[in-house]
Enzyme design. Structure first.
Site, PDB file in Angstrom:
ATOM      1  N   SER A  47       0.609  -1.143  -0.135  1.00 52.90           N
ATOM      2  CA  SER A  47      -0.118  -0.077  -0.098  1.00 52.90           C
ATOM      3  C   SER A  47       0.824   1.239   0.097  1.00 52.90           C
ATOM      4  O   SER A  47       0.426   2.195  -0.446  1.00 52.90           O
ATOM      5  CB  SER A  47      -0.962   0.061   1.173  1.00 52.90           C
ATOM      6  OG  SER A  47      -0.293   0.150   2.524  1.00 52.90           O
ATOM      7  N   HIS A 153      13.219  -7.363   6.418  1.00 53.79           N
ATOM      8  CA  HIS A 153      14.533  -8.059   6.609  1.00 53.79           C
ATOM      9  C   HIS A 153      15.603  -6.918   6.931  1.00 53.79           C
ATOM     10  O   HIS A 153      15.594  -6.007   6.402  1.00 53.79           O
ATOM     11  CB  HIS A 153      14.959  -8.569   5.383  1.00 53.79           C
ATOM     12  CG  HIS A 153      16.318  -9.050   5.077  1.00 53.79           C
ATOM     13  ND1 HIS A 153      16.852 -10.297   5.584  1.00 53.79           N
ATOM     14  CD2 HIS A 153      17.367  -8.599   4.564  1.00 53.79           C
ATOM     15  CE1 HIS A 153      17.894 -10.780   5.623  1.00 53.79           C
ATOM     16  NE2 HIS A 153      18.410  -9.533   4.664  1.00 53.79           N
ATOM     17  N   LEU A 155      18.901  -5.270   6.803  1.00 50.82           N
ATOM     18  CA  LEU A 155      20.107  -5.534   5.767  1.00 50.82           C
ATOM     19  C   LEU A 155      21.503  -5.303   6.602  1.00 50.82           C
ATOM     20  O   LEU A 155      21.689  -4.483   7.553  1.00 50.82           O
ATOM     21  CB  LEU A 155      19.819  -4.308   4.890  1.00 50.82           C
ATOM     22  CG  LEU A 155      18.593  -4.639   3.918  1.00 50.82           C
ATOM     23  CD1 LEU A 155      18.223  -3.232   3.112  1.00 50.82           C
ATOM     24  CD2 LEU A 155      18.843  -5.519   2.964  1.00 50.82           C
ATOM     25  N   HIS A 198       9.068   3.432   9.201  1.00 52.52           N
ATOM     26  CA  HIS A 198       8.864   2.685  10.499  1.00 52.52           C
ATOM     27  C   HIS A 198       7.554   3.490  11.493  1.00 52.52           C
ATOM     28  O   HIS A 198       7.490   4.693  11.449  1.00 52.52           O
ATOM     29  CB  HIS A 198      10.231   2.748  11.498  1.00 52.52           C
ATOM     30  CG  HIS A 198       9.953   2.172  12.676  1.00 52.52           C
ATOM     31  ND1 HIS A 198       9.789   0.832  12.555  1.00 52.52           N
ATOM     32  CD2 HIS A 198      10.131   2.540  14.085  1.00 52.52           C
ATOM     33  CE1 HIS A 198       9.749   0.263  14.094  1.00 52.52           C
ATOM     34  NE2 HIS A 198       9.788   1.184  14.733  1.00 52.52           N
TER      35      HIS A 198
END
Length: 284
Positions: A47, A153, A155, A198
């Protein structure tokens, strides 16, 4: 329309494996039209990707386009969003679990140029995976911006070092360490900004399940509010310099779904504002 297999073949081709394809000169040629390229990494419904797609199409983010969408989940609906765009946006996909089950190419040349066929087959690592993801990011040249929009994930520093121009990327998948003469010098590469969305305010609820943790803390009277941020990505999870920050109202006794709805609505605005701001900095 490019499919994953097509992109994989491109990555494995000798022409694309040439580190010269990743230099500043290549970026200059690709950006001659003045259009800035954005690569978006996703893991879910997309989205926020859609918000970026709409902003590029409408000119809200001026002179920019999403040139590639990468997912670490095959079923991520964001891949469908990208493929359904007009024109379609190239997509690519690589899952960590399936990648780690493979092995490094036993016929890849060693640093000394000899075949490693007689050497033990090396097990792939998370760093190997991240370097493969960075090759995917760079497969059409160095983009102007990388956006993590629901990318689930963490990095590695090695990934960030390549984007920031501090480390050269090996010339092909599963390639071992290479000599300086066979790599593109980091001094030739401009840094590529990378930002992450975030759902928490700076310095609060870093990491996973941030909305649930903020909701529980508010209902317990431990905090007075929450918010969202887009920040620059560094090695420490969710601790990079904020680019855009927005507060989101919290209400006593409300279900968490109501808070999630307000947060997601604010995310769609914030990620566009942040991308626009960072790209303006790249232009200047």
């Amino acid at each position: 329309m490019l499919k994953h297999g097509d992109l994989l073949q491109l990555r494995l081709s000798p022409q694309l494996a040439d580190p010269a394809m990743l230099t500043q000169d290549n970026h200059t040629k690709r950006s001659a039209s003045g259009t800035q390229d954005i690569v978006v990494l996703i893991s879910g419904s997309g989205s926020n990707l859609q918000a970026l797609m709409d902003a590029c199409a409408s000119g809200e983010i001026p002179n920019a386009k999403i040139s590639l969408v990468i997912s670490n989940r095959k079923a991520a609906y964001g891949l469908t969003r990208a493929k359904s765009a007009s024109p379609p946006i190239p997509t690519d996909y690589l899952a960590l679990a399936s990648y780690l089950k493979g092995t490094a190419n036993p016929l890849a040349p060693t640093a000394e140029g000899a075949s490693s066929a007689s050497n033990p087959i090396q097990t792939r690592t998370r760093v190997d995976y991240d370097l493969e993801i960075v090759r995917m990011v760079l497969q059409f040249g160095r983009p102007d911006l990388v956006v993590l929009a629901g990318w689930m994930h963490v990095l590695s520093p090695e990934f960030l070092d390549v984007l920031e121009g501090r480390r050269s990327v090996p010339s092909g998948p599963n390639a071992p360490a290479m000599s300086e003469s066979s790599e593109t010098s980091p001094t030739q590469l401009r840094p590529i900004p990378i930002i992450n969305l975030h759902p928490a305010l700076p310095g609060t609820f870093d990491g996973a399940n941030a909305i649930q943790r903020a909701y529980d803390a508010f209902q317990a009277g431990e905090i007075s509010g929450t918010g969202i941020m887009v920040h620059k990505v560094i090695s420490e999870v969710d601790q990079g310099e904020p680019v855009v920050v927005k507060e989101v109202e919290m209400k006593k006794g409300e279900p968490i779904e109501a808070l999630e709805e307000r947060i997601h609505a604010a995310e769609h605005i914030t990620i566009v504002e942040a991308a626009k701001k960072v790209l303006q900095g790249v232009r200047s």
